[in-house]
Scaffold this active site. Structure first.
Site, PDB file in Angstrom:
ATOM      1  N   ASP A  10     -61.198  49.134 -85.071  1.00  0.00           N
ATOM      2  CA  ASP A  10     -59.928  48.910 -86.278  1.00  0.00           C
ATOM      3  C   ASP A  10     -59.856  50.350 -86.977  1.00  0.00           C
ATOM      4  OD1 ASP A  10     -58.775  46.423 -86.967  1.00  0.00           O
ATOM      5  OD2 ASP A  10     -60.492  45.738 -88.302  1.00  0.00           O
TER       6      ASP A  10
ATOM      7  N   GLU B 216     -52.781  36.914 -87.881  1.00  0.00           N
ATOM      8  CA  GLU B 216     -53.727  36.316 -88.676  1.00  0.00           C
ATOM      9  C   GLU B 216     -53.041  35.338 -89.813  1.00  0.00           C
ATOM     10  OE1 GLU B 216     -56.827  38.766 -90.006  1.00  0.00           O
ATOM     11  OE2 GLU B 216     -57.825  37.342 -91.159  1.00  0.00           O
TER      12      GLU B 216
ATOM     13  N   LYS C 204     -56.546  49.441 -83.635  1.00  0.00           N
ATOM     14  CA  LYS C 204     -55.654  48.350 -84.316  1.00  0.00           C
ATOM     15  C   LYS C 204     -55.400  48.830 -85.775  1.00  0.00           C
ATOM     16  CE  LYS C 204     -57.432  44.175 -85.429  1.00  0.00           C
ATOM     17  NZ  LYS C 204     -57.414  44.226 -86.738  1.00  0.00           N
TER      18      LYS C 204
ATOM     19  N   GLU D 199     -52.966  47.651 -89.497  1.00  0.00           N
ATOM     20  CA  GLU D 199     -52.551  46.404 -90.202  1.00  0.00           C
ATOM     21  C   GLU D 199     -51.065  47.033 -90.707  1.00  0.00           C
ATOM     22  OE1 GLU D 199     -54.953  44.877 -93.254  1.00  0.00           O
ATOM     23  OE2 GLU D 199     -56.851  44.826 -91.823  1.00  0.00           O
TER      24      GLU D 199
ATOM     25  N   ASP E 100     -63.198  45.917 -88.966  1.00  0.00           N
ATOM     26  CA  ASP E 100     -63.506  46.293 -90.416  1.00  0.00           C
ATOM     27  C   ASP E 100     -64.303  44.900 -90.838  1.00  0.00           C
ATOM     28  OD1 ASP E 100     -61.229  45.002 -90.554  1.00  0.00           O
ATOM     29  OD2 ASP E 100     -60.340  46.870 -92.081  1.00  0.00           O
ATOM     30  N   SER E 101     -64.083  43.856 -90.418  1.00  0.00           N
ATOM     31  CA  SER E 101     -64.808  42.669 -90.918  1.00  0.00           C
ATOM     32  C   SER E 101     -66.446  43.148 -90.856  1.00  0.00           C
ATOM     33  CB  SER E 101     -64.528  41.512 -90.075  1.00  0.00           C
ATOM     34  OG  SER E 101     -64.446  41.837 -88.854  1.00  0.00           O
TER      35      SER E 101
HETATM   36  N1  MHF Z   1     -66.752  36.427 -91.436  1.00  0.00           N
HETATM   37  C1  MHF Z   1     -65.342  36.791 -91.411  1.00  0.00           C
HETATM   38  N2  MHF Z   1     -64.230  35.964 -90.653  1.00  0.00           N
HETATM   39  C2  MHF Z   1     -63.166  36.363 -90.703  1.00  0.00           C
HETATM   40  O1  MHF Z   1     -62.322  35.743 -89.887  1.00  0.00           O
HETATM   41  C3  MHF Z   1     -62.830  37.643 -91.448  1.00  0.00           C
HETATM   42  C4  MHF Z   1     -63.830  38.258 -92.182  1.00  0.00           C
HETATM   43  N3  MHF Z   1     -64.731  37.987 -92.219  1.00  0.00           N
HETATM   44  N4  MHF Z   1     -63.286  39.300 -93.031  1.00  0.00           N
HETATM   45  C5  MHF Z   1     -61.984  39.841 -92.660  1.00  0.00           C
HETATM   46  C6  MHF Z   1     -61.069  38.716 -92.500  1.00  0.00           C
HETATM   47  C7  MHF Z   1     -60.805  38.131 -93.872  1.00  0.00           C
HETATM   48  N5  MHF Z   1     -60.628  36.750 -93.319  1.00  0.00           N
HETATM   49  C8  MHF Z   1     -60.531  35.621 -94.155  1.00  0.00           C
HETATM   50  C9  MHF Z   1     -61.185  35.107 -95.188  1.00  0.00           C
HETATM   51  C10 MHF Z   1     -61.168  33.940 -95.612  1.00  0.00           C
HETATM   52  C11 MHF Z   1     -60.265  33.177 -95.330  1.00  0.00           C
HETATM   53  C12 MHF Z   1     -60.252  31.836 -96.050  1.00  0.00           C
HETATM   54  O2  MHF Z   1     -60.775  31.640 -97.000  1.00  0.00           O
HETATM   55  N6  MHF Z   1     -59.265  30.774 -95.728  1.00  0.00           N
HETATM   56  C13 MHF Z   1     -59.241  29.592 -96.372  1.00  0.00           C
HETATM   57  C14 MHF Z   1     -57.919  28.993 -95.615  1.00  0.00           C
HETATM   58  C15 MHF Z   1     -56.854  29.698 -96.253  1.00  0.00           C
HETATM   59  C16 MHF Z   1     -55.371  29.116 -96.329  1.00  0.00           C
HETATM   60  O3  MHF Z   1     -55.192  28.235 -95.569  1.00  0.00           O
HETATM   61  O4  MHF Z   1     -54.572  29.346 -97.107  1.00  0.00           O
HETATM   62  C17 MHF Z   1     -60.354  28.746 -95.663  1.00  0.00           C
HETATM   63  O5  MHF Z   1     -60.442  27.541 -96.213  1.00  0.00           O
HETATM   64  O6  MHF Z   1     -61.103  28.859 -94.872  1.00  0.00           O
HETATM   65  C18 MHF Z   1     -59.233  33.229 -94.196  1.00  0.00           C
HETATM   66  C19 MHF Z   1     -59.681  34.586 -93.510  1.00  0.00           C
HETATM   67  C20 MHF Z   1     -60.480  36.717 -91.751  1.00  0.00           C
HETATM   68  N7  MHF Z   1     -61.203  37.952 -91.399  1.00  0.00           N
HETATM   69  C1  KIV Z   2     -60.288  39.360 -87.789  1.00  0.00           C
HETATM   70  C2  KIV Z   2     -59.873  40.584 -86.978  1.00  0.00           C
HETATM   71  C3  KIV Z   2     -58.617  40.221 -86.472  1.00  0.00           C
HETATM   72  C4  KIV Z   2     -60.417  41.798 -87.487  1.00  0.00           C
HETATM   73  O1  KIV Z   2     -59.457  42.613 -88.006  1.00  0.00           O
HETATM   74  C5  KIV Z   2     -61.624  42.195 -88.215  1.00  0.00           C
HETATM   75  O2  KIV Z   2     -62.470  41.463 -87.447  1.00  0.00           O
HETATM   76  O3  KIV Z   2     -61.853  43.033 -88.607  1.00  0.00           O
HETATM   77 MG    MG Z   3     -59.744  43.981 -89.283  1.00  0.00          MG
END
Ligand code: MHF
Ligand code: KIV
Ligand code: MG
Length: 287
Positions: free
Chosen positions: A90, A187, A119, A121, A51-52
Site C-alpha cells: 500500500d 471495498e 496499491k 486509493e 496500511d491497515s
Molecule cells: N482490522 C481491520 N480490518 C479491515 O477490514 C480494515 C482495517 N482493519 N483497517 C483499514 C480498513 C478500515 N476498514 C473498515 C473498518 C470498519 C468497518 C465497519 O465498521 N463496518 C461496519 C459496516 C459498515 C456499513 O455497513 O456501512 C460494520 O458493522 O462492520 C468497515 C471497514 C477496512 N479495513
Molecule cells: C483492506 C485492504 C484492502 C487494505 O487496503 C489494507 O489492508 O490496508
Molecule cells: Mg489499505
C-alpha cells in the site's frame, strides 16, 4: 513426462493469466516474516502489505499515521518470508499526492521494500498518477469504495448506495483501468454495484465487503484468523480463533512457571557438578 518446476514468485502477468483462465483471486494482508511463511504454505497467490497495519499492528485508530518507512519495513519482512506469493504494498496517506511524489514513493516500495506491485486509493483524480507509475514499470492496483485514507470525509460506511455515488464509482473504475491499473480493490460497495463494475472493467476486481461477484477477495489477516477482537467487521468471517488459542496457551505457560512445571531439565543445559564446584572455589578466592 515430468518437468522440474523451480519455485518462482508470482508476477502480475501470472495473476492476470489465472484470472483470464477463470480462476478466482484470493488475497490476504500480511505484515511480518513468520506470517509470510505461513501464507507461502498455502495456495494464496498474492499478499497485501496494507496500511491497515496502522490499526492491527500499531494500534492506531486509522491508517493515516502510517508512514512509507513503516510499509517498507513490513514489506521487506514479508518478501523475505515468501517465495511464491506476489507482494503488493500500500502507498500510505499523502505519499502520492502528486505523480512525482507517487513515483518516488512507489519506487521506494519496489526498490527498498521488494514489492511486486503497489496499491493506491482513489478514482479519476489519481488516474494520471496511475499512468505515471505504470509508464515507469510499476504495476498498480487501484482501490475504490470505502477508501480508509479518506475516513474523515466519507466515514467507514458502504459507498455507492445512491445513483450519484454509484455513477462516480463506475466512472472511477473505468478511469483506473484506462490509466493502466491491472486490478481494482472494491471495498464496501453494494454487491450489485460491484457486479456492475466487474462486468464493465477489463481488469480483475478484488472485493472486500462487496459480495461474491468480484474476481477475487482480500481480507485482513487479523480479522479472518480471529486475532483482532476490537471489532469483527460485517465483511469478515472468522476462519480461526487464534487469539483465544494464544491466550489459553499463555495461561498454561504462566501456571506452569508458577507451579514449577516449566521450564524442565530438558529446556536448559546441564553441567558437570565437579566443574561448577571448581568454579565456585575459584570465585571464592580473592583476586
Ligand atoms: N482490522 C481491520 N480490518 C479491515 O477490514 C480494515 C482495517 N482493519 N483497517 C483499514 C480498513 C478500515 N476498514 C473498515 C473498518 C470498519 C468497518 C465497519 O465498521 N463496518 C461496519 C459496516 C459498515 C456499513 O455497513 O456501512 C460494520 O458493522 O462492520 C468497515 C471497514 C477496512 N479495513
Ligand atoms: C483492506 C485492504 C484492502 C487494505 O487496503 C489494507 O489492508 O490496508
Ligand atoms: Mg489499505
Amino acid at each position: 513426462m515430468s518437468v522440474y518446476q523451480p519455485v518462482r514468485r508470482r508476477t502480475v502477468p501470472d495473476l492476470l493469466r489465472s484470472h483470464a483462465d477463470g480462476e478466482r483471486l484470493p488475497m490476504v494482508t500480511c505484515y511480518d516474516y513468520t506470517s509470510a511463511r505461513v501464507v507461502d504454505r498455502t495456495s494464496i497467490p498474492m499478499v497485501l502489505v496494507g496500511d491497515s497495519l496502522g490499526m492491527v499492528v500499531q494500534g492506531q485508530d486509522s491508517t493515516l499515521p502510517v508512514t512509507l518507512d513503516d510499509v517498507i519495513y513490513h514489506c521487506r519482512a514479508v518478501v523475505r518470508g515468501t517465495r511464491r506469493a506476489l507482494v503488493v504494498a500500500d502507498l500510505p496517506f499523502l505519499t502520492y499526492a502528486t505523480p512525482e511524489d507517487a513515483l518516488r514513493s512507489a519506487g521506494r516500495l519496489m526498490a527498498e521494500g521488494g514489492a511486486g506491485a503497489v496499491k493506491l486509493e482513489g478514482g479519476r483524480t489519481v488516474a494520471p498518477t496511475v499512468r505515471r507509475l505504470v509508464d515507469a514499470g510499476i504495476p498498480v492496483m487501484g482501490h475504490l469504495g470505502l477508501t480508509p485514507q479518506s475516513v474523515h470525509q466519507i466515514g467507514l460506511r458502504v459507498q455507492g448506495k445512491d445513483a450519484a455515488r454509484a455513477e462516480e464509482l463506475l466512472r472511477d473504475a473505468e478511469a483506473l483501468a484506462e490509466a493502466g491499473a491491472w486490478s481494482i480493490v472494491l471495498e464496501l460497495v453494494p454487491a450489485p454495484l460491484a457486479d456492475a463494475i466487474t462486468a464493465r472493467v477489463p481488469v480483475p476486481t478484488i472485493g472486500i465487503g462487496s459480495g461474491a461477484g468480484c474476481s477475487g477477495e482480500v481480507q485482513v489477516w487479523h480479522d479472518v484468523l480471529g486475532l483482532y477482537d476490537e471489532h469483527v467487521p460485517r465483511h469478515t468471517t472468522r476462519y480461526a480463533t487464534l487469539a483465544d488459542h494464544a491466550a489459553a496457551a499463555l495461561d498454561r505457560l504462566a501456571d506452569d512457571v508458577r507451579e514449577r512445571r516449566f521450564p524442565t531439565a530438558a529446556n536448559a543445559a546441564a553441567m558437570d557438578p565437579e566443574v561448577l564446584a571448581e568454579a565456585v572455589r575459584r570465585a571464592d578466592e580473592p583476586t
